[in-house]
Design an enzyme around this catalytic site. Structure first.
Site, short mmCIF file in Angstrom:
data_model
loop_
_atom_site.label_atom_id
_atom_site.label_comp_id
_atom_site.label_asym_id
_atom_site.label_seq_id
_atom_site.Cartn_x
_atom_site.Cartn_y
_atom_site.Cartn_z
N LYS A 10 0.81 -1.22 0.00
CA LYS A 10 0.00 0.00 0.00
C LYS A 10 0.85 1.28 0.00
O LYS A 10 2.05 1.24 0.28
CB LYS A 10 -0.93 -0.02 1.21
CG LYS A 10 -1.96 -1.18 1.19
CD LYS A 10 -2.96 -1.06 2.32
CE LYS A 10 -3.95 -2.22 2.31
NZ LYS A 10 -5.01 -2.05 3.34
N TYR A 50 -12.35 -2.16 -3.84
CA TYR A 50 -12.84 -2.30 -2.46
C TYR A 50 -14.36 -2.19 -2.36
O TYR A 50 -14.89 -1.90 -1.29
CB TYR A 50 -12.17 -1.26 -1.57
CG TYR A 50 -10.78 -1.66 -1.10
CD1 TYR A 50 -10.59 -2.77 -0.27
CD2 TYR A 50 -9.66 -0.92 -1.45
CE1 TYR A 50 -9.33 -3.13 0.18
CE2 TYR A 50 -8.38 -1.29 -1.01
CZ TYR A 50 -8.23 -2.40 -0.19
OH TYR A 50 -7.00 -2.76 0.27
N ASN A 113 -2.11 0.28 6.71
CA ASN A 113 -1.57 -0.97 7.27
C ASN A 113 -0.67 -1.73 6.31
O ASN A 113 -0.52 -2.95 6.41
CB ASN A 113 -2.70 -1.83 7.84
CG ASN A 113 -3.66 -2.31 6.77
OD1 ASN A 113 -3.59 -1.89 5.62
ND2 ASN A 113 -4.55 -3.23 7.14
N HIS A 116 -2.22 -5.50 1.67
CA HIS A 116 -3.51 -6.18 1.53
C HIS A 116 -3.24 -7.59 1.03
O HIS A 116 -2.33 -7.79 0.22
CB HIS A 116 -4.41 -5.45 0.51
CG HIS A 116 -5.58 -6.29 0.07
ND1 HIS A 116 -6.74 -6.36 0.79
CD2 HIS A 116 -5.73 -7.14 -0.99
CE1 HIS A 116 -7.57 -7.22 0.18
NE2 HIS A 116 -6.98 -7.69 -0.90
N GLU A 127 -9.48 -11.11 -7.45
CA GLU A 127 -8.55 -10.00 -7.25
C GLU A 127 -7.34 -10.10 -8.19
O GLU A 127 -6.85 -9.08 -8.67
CB GLU A 127 -8.11 -9.94 -5.79
CG GLU A 127 -9.25 -9.53 -4.86
CD GLU A 127 -8.85 -9.42 -3.39
OE1 GLU A 127 -9.71 -9.04 -2.58
OE2 GLU A 127 -7.68 -9.71 -3.05
P1 CMP Z 1 -7.43 -4.64 3.67
O1 CMP Z 1 -6.97 -6.02 3.98
O2 CMP Z 1 -6.82 -3.95 2.53
O3 CMP Z 1 -9.01 -4.66 3.46
C1 CMP Z 1 -9.84 -3.56 3.77
C2 CMP Z 1 -9.13 -2.47 4.45
O4 CMP Z 1 -9.92 -1.53 5.12
C3 CMP Z 1 -8.24 -3.02 5.53
O5 CMP Z 1 -7.16 -3.73 4.98
C4 CMP Z 1 -7.88 -1.79 6.31
O6 CMP Z 1 -6.72 -1.15 5.83
C5 CMP Z 1 -9.08 -0.90 6.05
N1 CMP Z 1 -9.79 -0.69 7.31
C6 CMP Z 1 -10.35 -1.61 8.09
N2 CMP Z 1 -10.88 -1.05 9.19
C7 CMP Z 1 -10.63 0.27 9.10
C8 CMP Z 1 -10.91 1.37 9.91
N3 CMP Z 1 -11.58 1.24 11.07
N4 CMP Z 1 -10.50 2.57 9.50
C9 CMP Z 1 -9.84 2.72 8.32
N5 CMP Z 1 -9.54 1.69 7.49
C10 CMP Z 1 -9.93 0.49 7.89
#
Ligand code: CMP
Length: 139
Positions: A10, A50, A113, A116, A127
């Site tokens: 990311k 998403y 984070n 993904h 995906e």
């Molecule tokens: P990902 O595995 O990419 O799938 C969905 C994403 O939504 C997840 O990782 C997080 O980065 C994001 N996400 C989940 N919960 C929250 C939250 N409370 N606030 C912001 N982003 C979120």
């Protein structure tokens, strides 16, 4: 079984030049990077990827973040690749991630984070097809 999964490094991680360190974690775990490219998603593309989260309160923020800077999209292959990748990534929220995982070491927050990974075989297939054509996937 040998599986393939879709991984995204990311914007928070590409910005901090962490692509190599994250790839080393995948390779050390026995995952092979069989396809990889650096792209800058448009908000529309990020929103489509998403779409499953479109009713969540964080959807707008998530889409804006994923389109903010380049990402590296990749296909990881290996024995139980989907579960193995999720193990190497660690919990979605870095506060809950185990020591040694990518998110524990590199993630900034639950939103930023760093990585993904697909969560199941059907989503992995969808995906991978979202980002890669058959010609880009070496058998
Ligand atoms: P990902 O595995 O990419 O799938 C969905 C994403 O939504 C997840 O990782 C997080 O980065 C994001 N996400 C989940 N919960 C929250 C939250 N409370 N606030 C912001 N982003 C979120």
């Amino acid at each position: 079984a040998i599986e393939r999964t879709l991984s995204i490094i990311k914007p928070d991680a590409t910005r901090r030049n962490l692509t190599g360190k994250i790839n080393a974690k995948f390779e050390d775990a026995g995952l092979r990077i069989v396809a990889q490219k650096r792209i800058h998603l448009s908000p529309a593309q990020a929103g489509k990827f998403y779409e499953v989260h479109k009713d969540r309160p964080f959807y707008g923020e998530l889409v804006e973040f994923m389109a903010s800077e380049p990402v590296v999209v990749q296909v990881l292959e290996g024995e139980n690749a989907i579960a193995k990748n999720r193990e190497v990534m660690g919990a979605t929220n870095p506060a809950n991630a185990d020591a040694g995982t990518i998110r524990k070491e590199f993630a900034l927050s639950v939103g930023e984070n760093s990585v993904h990974g697909s969560d199941a075989p059907e989503t992995a297939k969808e995906e991978i097809a979202f980002f890669f054509s058959g010609l880009e996937l070496v058998g």
